[in-house]
Design a protein around this motif. Sequence first.
Motif, PDB file in Angstrom:
ATOM      1  N   PRO A  45       0.859  -1.292   0.054  1.00 41.72           N
ATOM      2  CA  PRO A  45      -0.099  -0.042   0.018  1.00 41.72           C
ATOM      3  C   PRO A  45       0.766   1.350  -0.021  1.00 41.72           C
ATOM      4  CG  PRO A  45      -0.503  -1.344   1.956  1.00 41.72           C
ATOM      5  CD  PRO A  45       0.725  -1.942   1.115  1.00 41.72           C
ATOM      6  N   GLY A  46       1.935   1.286   0.561  1.00 42.36           N
ATOM      7  CA  GLY A  46       3.118   2.360   0.752  1.00 42.36           C
ATOM      8  C   GLY A  46       3.305   2.811  -0.666  1.00 42.36           C
ATOM      9  N   ALA A  47       3.591   1.792  -1.348  1.00 47.03           N
ATOM     10  CA  ALA A  47       4.337   2.077  -2.769  1.00 47.03           C
ATOM     11  C   ALA A  47       3.338   2.502  -3.624  1.00 47.03           C
ATOM     12  CB  ALA A  47       4.693   0.823  -3.226  1.00 47.03           C
ATOM     13  N   ARG A  48       2.085   2.539  -3.427  1.00 44.22           N
ATOM     14  CA  ARG A  48       1.064   3.175  -4.184  1.00 44.22           C
ATOM     15  C   ARG A  48       0.610   4.474  -3.629  1.00 44.22           C
ATOM     16  NH1 ARG A  48      -1.635  -0.653  -7.261  1.00 44.22           N
ATOM     17  NH2 ARG A  48      -1.015  -2.732  -6.744  1.00 44.22           N
ATOM     18  N   ASN A  57       3.508   8.492  -7.012  1.00 49.06           N
ATOM     19  CA  ASN A  57       3.853   7.424  -6.205  1.00 49.06           C
ATOM     20  C   ASN A  57       4.939   6.592  -6.658  1.00 49.06           C
ATOM     21  OD1 ASN A  57       2.643   4.830  -7.453  1.00 49.06           O
ATOM     22  ND2 ASN A  57       1.069   6.515  -7.591  1.00 49.06           N
ATOM     23  N   LEU A  58       5.614   5.680  -5.610  1.00 52.37           N
ATOM     24  CA  LEU A  58       6.810   4.763  -6.053  1.00 52.37           C
ATOM     25  C   LEU A  58       6.571   3.832  -7.332  1.00 52.37           C
ATOM     26  CD1 LEU A  58       7.853   3.987  -2.496  1.00 52.37           C
ATOM     27  CD2 LEU A  58       9.312   5.466  -4.262  1.00 52.37           C
ATOM     28  N   LEU A  59       5.225   3.176  -7.313  1.00 52.46           N
ATOM     29  CA  LEU A  59       5.112   2.431  -8.344  1.00 52.46           C
ATOM     30  C   LEU A  59       4.776   3.282  -9.681  1.00 52.46           C
ATOM     31  CD1 LEU A  59       2.921  -0.557  -6.480  1.00 52.46           C
ATOM     32  CD2 LEU A  59       5.404  -0.468  -7.142  1.00 52.46           C
ATOM     33  N   GLY A  60       4.044   4.228  -9.362  1.00 51.18           N
ATOM     34  CA  GLY A  60       4.103   5.058 -10.654  1.00 51.18           C
ATOM     35  C   GLY A  60       5.110   5.687 -11.291  1.00 51.18           C
ATOM     36  N   LEU A  61       6.108   5.845 -10.286  1.00 53.17           N
ATOM     37  CA  LEU A  61       7.307   6.351 -10.964  1.00 53.17           C
ATOM     38  C   LEU A  61       8.105   5.219 -11.826  1.00 53.17           C
ATOM     39  CD1 LEU A  61       9.200   8.157  -8.009  1.00 53.17           C
ATOM     40  CD2 LEU A  61       8.182   9.298 -10.207  1.00 53.17           C
ATOM     41  N   ILE A  62       8.008   3.841 -11.325  1.00 56.43           N
ATOM     42  CA  ILE A  62       8.562   2.903 -11.662  1.00 56.43           C
ATOM     43  C   ILE A  62       7.789   2.375 -13.172  1.00 56.43           C
ATOM     44  CG2 ILE A  62       9.106   0.225 -11.581  1.00 56.43           C
ATOM     45  CD1 ILE A  62      10.783   1.963  -9.956  1.00 56.43           C
ATOM     46  N   LYS A  63       6.523   2.537 -13.258  1.00 54.99           N
ATOM     47  CA  LYS A  63       5.791   2.483 -14.539  1.00 54.99           C
ATOM     48  C   LYS A  63       6.244   3.276 -15.473  1.00 54.99           C
ATOM     49  CE  LYS A  63       1.519   1.413 -15.227  1.00 54.99           C
ATOM     50  NZ  LYS A  63       0.211   1.450 -15.259  1.00 54.99           N
ATOM     51  N   ALA A  85       4.903   4.195 -25.939  1.00 55.19           N
ATOM     52  CA  ALA A  85       4.829   4.042 -24.634  1.00 55.19           C
ATOM     53  C   ALA A  85       3.867   4.924 -24.033  1.00 55.19           C
ATOM     54  CB  ALA A  85       6.108   4.116 -23.887  1.00 55.19           C
ATOM     55  N   ASP A  86       3.014   4.540 -23.130  1.00 54.52           N
ATOM     56  CA  ASP A  86       2.290   5.359 -22.179  1.00 54.52           C
ATOM     57  C   ASP A  86       3.220   5.874 -20.894  1.00 54.52           C
ATOM     58  OD1 ASP A  86       0.516   6.656 -20.404  1.00 54.52           O
ATOM     59  OD2 ASP A  86      -0.793   4.804 -19.966  1.00 54.52           O
ATOM     60  N   LEU A  87       3.609   7.035 -20.939  1.00 51.86           N
ATOM     61  CA  LEU A  87       4.517   7.500 -20.151  1.00 51.86           C
ATOM     62  C   LEU A  87       3.941   8.130 -18.752  1.00 51.86           C
ATOM     63  CD1 LEU A  87       7.053   9.240 -22.510  1.00 51.86           C
ATOM     64  CD2 LEU A  87       7.351   7.269 -21.293  1.00 51.86           C
ATOM     65  N   GLY A  88       2.620   7.833 -18.713  1.00 51.53           N
ATOM     66  CA  GLY A  88       2.120   8.283 -17.448  1.00 51.53           C
ATOM     67  C   GLY A  88       2.403   7.514 -16.263  1.00 51.53           C
ATOM     68  N   MET A  89       1.914   7.743 -15.116  1.00 52.86           N
ATOM     69  CA  MET A  89       2.230   7.082 -13.822  1.00 52.86           C
ATOM     70  C   MET A  89       1.189   6.562 -12.907  1.00 52.86           C
ATOM     71  SD  MET A  89       5.076   9.576 -12.272  1.00 52.86           S
ATOM     72  CE  MET A  89       6.345  10.457 -13.447  1.00 52.86           C
ATOM     73  N   ALA A  93      -5.504  -0.811 -10.000  1.00 52.47           N
ATOM     74  CA  ALA A  93      -5.651  -1.687  -8.537  1.00 52.47           C
ATOM     75  C   ALA A  93      -5.297  -2.976  -8.968  1.00 52.47           C
ATOM     76  CB  ALA A  93      -7.256  -1.678  -8.365  1.00 52.47           C
ATOM     77  N   ASP A  94      -5.389  -3.710  -9.963  1.00 48.10           N
ATOM     78  CA  ASP A  94      -4.979  -4.973 -10.446  1.00 48.10           C
ATOM     79  C   ASP A  94      -3.573  -5.093 -10.762  1.00 48.10           C
ATOM     80  OD1 ASP A  94      -5.032  -3.682 -12.798  1.00 48.10           O
ATOM     81  OD2 ASP A  94      -5.996  -5.615 -13.858  1.00 48.10           O
ATOM     82  N   GLU A  95      -2.871  -4.152 -10.856  1.00 49.07           N
ATOM     83  CA  GLU A  95      -1.236  -4.144 -10.977  1.00 49.07           C
ATOM     84  C   GLU A  95      -0.479  -4.380  -9.733  1.00 49.07           C
ATOM     85  OE1 GLU A  95      -0.013  -1.444 -14.838  1.00 49.07           O
ATOM     86  OE2 GLU A  95      -1.228  -0.222 -13.034  1.00 49.07           O
ATOM     87  N   SER A  96      -0.037  -5.531  -9.484  1.00 51.24           N
ATOM     88  CA  SER A  96       0.790  -5.502  -8.201  1.00 51.24           C
ATOM     89  C   SER A  96       2.243  -4.910  -8.207  1.00 51.24           C
ATOM     90  CB  SER A  96       1.101  -7.151  -7.912  1.00 51.24           C
ATOM     91  OG  SER A  96       1.819  -7.595  -8.710  1.00 51.24           O
ATOM     92  N   ALA A  97       2.956  -4.785  -7.255  1.00 50.84           N
ATOM     93  CA  ALA A  97       4.127  -4.271  -7.210  1.00 50.84           C
ATOM     94  C   ALA A  97       5.134  -4.966  -7.634  1.00 50.84           C
ATOM     95  CB  ALA A  97       4.498  -3.935  -5.702  1.00 50.84           C
ATOM     96  N   ALA A  98       5.020  -6.501  -7.564  1.00 43.46           N
ATOM     97  CA  ALA A  98       5.796  -7.600  -8.279  1.00 43.46           C
ATOM     98  C   ALA A  98       5.709  -7.254  -9.435  1.00 43.46           C
ATOM     99  CB  ALA A  98       5.467  -8.890  -7.407  1.00 43.46           C
ATOM    100  N   ASP A  99       4.639  -7.508 -10.183  1.00 46.15           N
ATOM    101  CA  ASP A  99       4.566  -7.153 -11.458  1.00 46.15           C
ATOM    102  C   ASP A  99       5.137  -6.139 -12.219  1.00 46.15           C
ATOM    103  OD1 ASP A  99       3.110  -9.559 -11.593  1.00 46.15           O
ATOM    104  OD2 ASP A  99       0.977  -8.788 -11.875  1.00 46.15           O
ATOM    105  N   ILE A 100       4.830  -4.668 -11.594  1.00 45.27           N
ATOM    106  CA  ILE A 100       5.276  -3.680 -12.077  1.00 45.27           C
ATOM    107  C   ILE A 100       6.908  -3.752 -11.962  1.00 45.27           C
ATOM    108  CG2 ILE A 100       5.663  -0.965 -11.481  1.00 45.27           C
ATOM    109  CD1 ILE A 100       2.511  -1.138 -10.788  1.00 45.27           C
TER     110      ILE A 100
END
Length: 169
Positions: A45-48, A57-63, A85-89, A93-100
């Motif tokens: 939850p923190g990474a989101r 957020n952290l996961l958005g930066l990685i995406k 590529a979609d450069l958005g962040m 909800a269905d994207e996991s941190a592990a998958d990203i």
Amino acid sequence: MTDHQNRADTRPPTLDSDDEKAVLLSFLNYLRGTIAAKAESATEPGARTAGVPSGTNLLGLIKHLTAAELNWFVRGFAGVDVAPADLGMDVAADESAADILAAYRAATARANEVIEAAPSLEARAVRGTGRTLEAHMLRWIVIHLIEETARHAGHADILREQLDGSIGR
């Protein structure tokens, strides 16, 4: 010291080498490793969690960085005919941190293959037609991704400190 400060993928970059490509790639890999470690050692939850009003957020930066790697190295330099590529962040909800994080690692591995296969940093970008583009040499693209990744690694540092007080690389 926190877990993400001890990760093997955050080794300092190569300093003493006559191989410019190796030095630049080591800096890029170092930055990639540090930003991935920031996201991977955070709670899901923190990474989101957005740390600023823009929603970053952290996961958005990685995406975003995953898309940038694919856009510049695979599509832009290697000329692989893929959709822009979609450069958005935004993180669904269905994207996991592990998958990203796995997608980021796959994109950076593919980008490294492109960089390493290039005959030199002076090599020019091509498009799917095989047409050489005069605009971007590989050197410029690598340096641009170093800048882009470093910029967002700084954002990740701030987001992580706001999230749980974690500091350091």
